[in-house]
Design a protein around this motif. Structure first.
Motif, PDB file in Angstrom:
ATOM      1  N   THR A  62      -0.232  -0.326  -8.079  1.00 52.64           N
ATOM      2  CA  THR A  62       0.648  -0.598  -6.798  1.00 52.64           C
ATOM      3  C   THR A  62       0.331  -1.687  -6.094  1.00 52.64           C
ATOM      4  OG1 THR A  62      -0.498   0.681  -5.210  1.00 52.64           O
ATOM      5  CG2 THR A  62       1.123   2.071  -6.950  1.00 52.64           C
ATOM      6  N   TYR A  63      -0.805  -1.850  -6.090  1.00 53.95           N
ATOM      7  CA  TYR A  63      -1.336  -3.309  -5.143  1.00 53.95           C
ATOM      8  C   TYR A  63      -1.099  -4.642  -6.051  1.00 53.95           C
ATOM      9  CZ  TYR A  63      -2.862  -0.867  -1.043  1.00 53.95           C
ATOM     10  OH  TYR A  63      -3.045  -0.154   0.216  1.00 53.95           O
ATOM     11  N   VAL A  64      -1.397  -4.352  -7.275  1.00 56.49           N
ATOM     12  CA  VAL A  64      -1.130  -5.494  -8.008  1.00 56.49           C
ATOM     13  C   VAL A  64       0.474  -6.069  -7.822  1.00 56.49           C
ATOM     14  CG1 VAL A  64      -0.600  -6.317 -10.544  1.00 56.49           C
ATOM     15  CG2 VAL A  64      -2.739  -5.105  -9.757  1.00 56.49           C
ATOM     16  N   ILE A  65       1.405  -4.908  -8.027  1.00 54.82           N
ATOM     17  CA  ILE A  65       2.710  -5.333  -7.687  1.00 54.82           C
ATOM     18  C   ILE A  65       3.244  -5.680  -6.494  1.00 54.82           C
ATOM     19  CG2 ILE A  65       5.310  -4.314  -8.058  1.00 54.82           C
ATOM     20  CD1 ILE A  65       4.351  -2.440 -10.406  1.00 54.82           C
ATOM     21  N   GLY A  66       2.533  -5.083  -5.484  1.00 55.52           N
ATOM     22  CA  GLY A  66       2.506  -5.440  -4.085  1.00 55.52           C
ATOM     23  C   GLY A  66       2.264  -6.847  -3.860  1.00 55.52           C
ATOM     24  N   ASP A  67       1.304  -7.453  -4.449  1.00 53.48           N
ATOM     25  CA  ASP A  67       1.051  -8.744  -4.494  1.00 53.48           C
ATOM     26  C   ASP A  67       1.818  -9.704  -4.995  1.00 53.48           C
ATOM     27  OD1 ASP A  67      -1.439  -8.410  -3.098  1.00 53.48           O
ATOM     28  OD2 ASP A  67      -2.656  -8.407  -5.002  1.00 53.48           O
ATOM     29  N   VAL A  68       2.644  -9.182  -6.028  1.00 52.18           N
ATOM     30  CA  VAL A  68       3.617  -9.943  -6.669  1.00 52.18           C
ATOM     31  C   VAL A  68       4.743 -10.193  -5.732  1.00 52.18           C
ATOM     32  CG1 VAL A  68       5.382 -10.213  -8.499  1.00 52.18           C
ATOM     33  CG2 VAL A  68       2.942  -9.495  -9.021  1.00 52.18           C
ATOM     34  N   LEU A  69       5.233  -8.963  -5.237  1.00 54.50           N
ATOM     35  CA  LEU A  69       6.289  -9.142  -4.122  1.00 54.50           C
ATOM     36  C   LEU A  69       6.041  -9.952  -2.919  1.00 54.50           C
ATOM     37  CD1 LEU A  69       7.284  -5.209  -4.295  1.00 54.50           C
ATOM     38  CD2 LEU A  69       8.436  -7.099  -5.404  1.00 54.50           C
ATOM     39  N   SER A  70       4.867  -9.638  -2.339  1.00 50.81           N
ATOM     40  CA  SER A  70       4.632 -10.543  -1.178  1.00 50.81           C
ATOM     41  C   SER A  70       4.496 -12.009  -1.505  1.00 50.81           C
ATOM     42  CB  SER A  70       3.187  -9.766  -0.596  1.00 50.81           C
ATOM     43  OG  SER A  70       3.180  -8.717  -0.442  1.00 50.81           O
ATOM     44  N   GLU A  71       4.095 -12.354  -2.681  1.00 50.78           N
ATOM     45  CA  GLU A  71       3.651 -13.670  -2.960  1.00 50.78           C
ATOM     46  C   GLU A  71       5.176 -14.339  -3.320  1.00 50.78           C
ATOM     47  OE1 GLU A  71       2.308 -17.557  -4.114  1.00 50.78           O
ATOM     48  OE2 GLU A  71       1.284 -15.901  -2.695  1.00 50.78           O
ATOM     49  N   VAL A  72       5.967 -13.707  -4.234  1.00 50.76           N
ATOM     50  CA  VAL A  72       7.239 -14.267  -4.383  1.00 50.76           C
ATOM     51  C   VAL A  72       8.330 -14.201  -3.657  1.00 50.76           C
ATOM     52  CG1 VAL A  72       8.990 -14.362  -6.497  1.00 50.76           C
ATOM     53  CG2 VAL A  72       6.266 -14.195  -6.885  1.00 50.76           C
ATOM     54  N   TYR A  73       8.492 -12.849  -2.668  1.00 48.66           N
ATOM     55  CA  TYR A  73       9.680 -12.526  -2.171  1.00 48.66           C
ATOM     56  C   TYR A  73       9.191 -12.797  -0.697  1.00 48.66           C
ATOM     57  CZ  TYR A  73      11.419 -11.343  -7.086  1.00 48.66           C
ATOM     58  OH  TYR A  73      11.722 -11.410  -8.048  1.00 48.66           O
ATOM     59  N   GLY A  74       8.290 -12.588  -0.367  1.00 43.02           N
ATOM     60  CA  GLY A  74       7.874 -12.362   1.046  1.00 43.02           C
ATOM     61  C   GLY A  74       7.628 -11.048   1.725  1.00 43.02           C
ATOM     62  N   PHE A  75       7.273 -11.395   3.038  1.00 43.75           N
ATOM     63  CA  PHE A  75       6.722 -10.007   3.828  1.00 43.75           C
ATOM     64  C   PHE A  75       8.093  -8.807   3.858  1.00 43.75           C
ATOM     65  CE2 PHE A  75       6.062  -7.538   7.488  1.00 43.75           C
ATOM     66  CZ  PHE A  75       4.949  -6.782   7.316  1.00 43.75           C
ATOM     67  N   LYS A  76       9.060  -9.391   4.267  1.00 48.30           N
ATOM     68  CA  LYS A  76      10.106  -8.446   4.666  1.00 48.30           C
ATOM     69  C   LYS A  76      10.550  -7.918   3.303  1.00 48.30           C
ATOM     70  CE  LYS A  76      12.210 -10.769   8.385  1.00 48.30           C
ATOM     71  NZ  LYS A  76      13.396 -11.773   9.007  1.00 48.30           N
ATOM     72  N   ALA A  77      10.620  -8.735   2.200  1.00 51.81           N
ATOM     73  CA  ALA A  77      11.146  -7.881   0.915  1.00 51.81           C
ATOM     74  C   ALA A  77       9.967  -6.940   0.477  1.00 51.81           C
ATOM     75  CB  ALA A  77      11.282  -9.204  -0.071  1.00 51.81           C
ATOM     76  N   ALA A  78       8.732  -7.390   0.738  1.00 48.94           N
ATOM     77  CA  ALA A  78       7.583  -6.513   0.203  1.00 48.94           C
ATOM     78  C   ALA A  78       7.574  -4.886   1.124  1.00 48.94           C
ATOM     79  CB  ALA A  78       6.237  -7.183   0.379  1.00 48.94           C
ATOM     80  N   ARG A  79       7.810  -5.354   2.389  1.00 46.56           N
ATOM     81  CA  ARG A  79       8.079  -4.238   3.345  1.00 46.56           C
ATOM     82  C   ARG A  79       9.058  -3.330   2.970  1.00 46.56           C
ATOM     83  NH1 ARG A  79       9.184  -5.740   9.392  1.00 46.56           N
ATOM     84  NH2 ARG A  79      10.764  -6.481   8.341  1.00 46.56           N
ATOM     85  N   ARG A  80      10.282  -3.968   2.604  1.00 37.75           N
ATOM     86  CA  ARG A  80      11.516  -3.104   1.825  1.00 37.75           C
ATOM     87  C   ARG A  80      10.997  -2.140   0.567  1.00 37.75           C
ATOM     88  NH1 ARG A  80      16.670  -6.418   0.391  1.00 37.75           N
ATOM     89  NH2 ARG A  80      16.383  -7.249   2.425  1.00 37.75           N
ATOM     90  N   ALA A  81      10.176  -2.736  -0.178  1.00 37.27           N
ATOM     91  CA  ALA A  81       9.671  -2.057  -1.254  1.00 37.27           C
ATOM     92  C   ALA A  81       8.738  -0.831  -0.584  1.00 37.27           C
ATOM     93  CB  ALA A  81       9.050  -2.883  -2.257  1.00 37.27           C
ATOM     94  N   ILE A  82       7.994  -0.994   0.269  1.00 40.51           N
ATOM     95  CA  ILE A  82       6.927  -0.076   0.605  1.00 40.51           C
ATOM     96  C   ILE A  82       7.652   1.170   1.460  1.00 40.51           C
ATOM     97  CG2 ILE A  82       5.319   0.328   2.465  1.00 40.51           C
ATOM     98  CD1 ILE A  82       4.488  -2.701   2.154  1.00 40.51           C
ATOM     99  N   LEU A  83       8.825   0.624   2.135  1.00 38.33           N
ATOM    100  CA  LEU A  83       9.652   1.836   2.832  1.00 38.33           C
ATOM    101  C   LEU A  83      10.345   2.617   1.936  1.00 38.33           C
ATOM    102  CD1 LEU A  83      11.033  -0.341   6.039  1.00 38.33           C
ATOM    103  CD2 LEU A  83       9.275   1.433   5.892  1.00 38.33           C
ATOM    104  N   LEU A  84      10.966   1.971   0.655  1.00 32.19           N
ATOM    105  CA  LEU A  84      11.686   2.433  -0.238  1.00 32.19           C
ATOM    106  C   LEU A  84      10.644   3.764  -1.081  1.00 32.19           C
ATOM    107  CD1 LEU A  84      14.325   3.296  -1.817  1.00 32.19           C
ATOM    108  CD2 LEU A  84      13.553   1.363  -3.671  1.00 32.19           C
ATOM    109  N   GLY A  85       9.300   3.043  -1.310  1.00 36.53           N
ATOM    110  CA  GLY A  85       8.400   4.007  -1.836  1.00 36.53           C
ATOM    111  C   GLY A  85       8.115   5.176  -0.936  1.00 36.53           C
ATOM    112  N   PHE A  86       8.239   4.833   0.673  1.00 36.04           N
ATOM    113  CA  PHE A  86       7.675   6.125   1.425  1.00 36.04           C
ATOM    114  C   PHE A  86       8.866   6.773   1.424  1.00 36.04           C
ATOM    115  CE2 PHE A  86       8.337   7.771   5.269  1.00 36.04           C
ATOM    116  CZ  PHE A  86       7.065   8.075   5.982  1.00 36.04           C
ATOM    117  N   ALA A  87      10.216   6.594   1.299  1.00 37.29           N
ATOM    118  CA  ALA A  87      11.221   7.423   1.506  1.00 37.29           C
ATOM    119  C   ALA A  87      11.235   8.550   0.092  1.00 37.29           C
ATOM    120  CB  ALA A  87      12.593   6.571   1.619  1.00 37.29           C
TER     121      ALA A  87
END
Length: 230
Positions: A62-87
């Motif tokens: 999950t952290y590998v994919i989190g790195d990809v999301l943050s590096e390519v799409y930025g903090f807001k996009a990564a945070r959106r994925a985090i919140l979706l995973g939370f939900a």
């Protein structure tokens, strides 16, 4: 001034837009891995003196994919994925609890076992969500913060630096809440569980660094909206 503030709203320089075909795939895999890891974490695992839980198998990914999301799409996009995973994890816990109270069929003999798993899962969900939110947020923030200073250079520094910080926050929070759920009741076992969890997750990400590099490079190359940070 931050690079995001110089770019058009919703499409900061150095990142890709989320409306691509790749972003939803990463988010879906990310969410599935988080749910799987929380289910498997209900089992305490011991390799001799080494104590961990079943979540060690897939959770570092999950952290590998989190790195990809943050590096390519930025903090807001990564945070959106985090919140979706939370939900989705919260929804899974809710459905499991509803299932407990559904009338069991006459032939179903595993009600007590199911309840035990759900009780442990619920505590692990609380631990996992708390650690997940803390760790992934630190991880995403660190990747983007370092990128603003290094631009497209030193990707290894972003990935390793964010891993050390994010996994430390995640592991401390998770283990403090989850230890009792899997039967860890002594301070010594807790220290071993926490230290091993942090070391293992960090080591796996470092080992996976060449793969993460290639995935990030491939996504950047194929993302038509990605704009290198200069």
């Amino acid at each position: 001034m931050r690079s995001e503030e110089l770019a058009e709203p919703g499409h900061p320089t150095g990142f890709a837009q989320v409306g691509s075909r790749y972003y939803p795939v990463f988010v879906a895999v990310f969410t599935a891995l988080v749910i799987i890891s929380n289910v498997t974490a209900t089992k305490g695992v011991a390799f001799g003196p080494i104590i961990t839980d079943g979540g060690f198998i897939v959770f570092p990914l999950t952290y590998v994919i989190g790195d990809v999301l943050s590096e390519v799409y930025g903090f807001k996009a990564a945070r959106r994925a985090i919140l979706l995973g939370f939900a989705m994890n919260a929804l899974a816990a809710l459905v499991f609890w509803i299932t407990i109270y559904l009338p069991a069929a006459d032939f179903y003999e595993n009600q007590a076992h199911f309840e035990n798993i759900v009780h442990a899962y619920t505590q692990l969900i609380v631990a996992g969500l708390a650690g997940f939110l803390v760790g992934q947020t630190i991880n995403a923030w660190a990747v983007v913060a370092i990128k603003e200073r290094t631009k497209e250079k030193h990707l290894w520094a972003r990935l390793i630096g964010s891993t050390f910080a994010g996994q430390l926050g995640d592991t401390l929070v998770f283990c403090a809440i989850a230890a009792n759920a899997i039967g860890i009741n002594t301070f010594h076992d807790f220290v071993v569980y926490t230290a091993l969890g942090w070391f293992y997750k960090t080591a796996i990400e470092v080992i996976m660094l060449p793969v993460t590099y290639r995935v990030i490079a491939a996504v950047k190359k194929r993302e038509p909206t990605y704009e290198p940070m200069v």
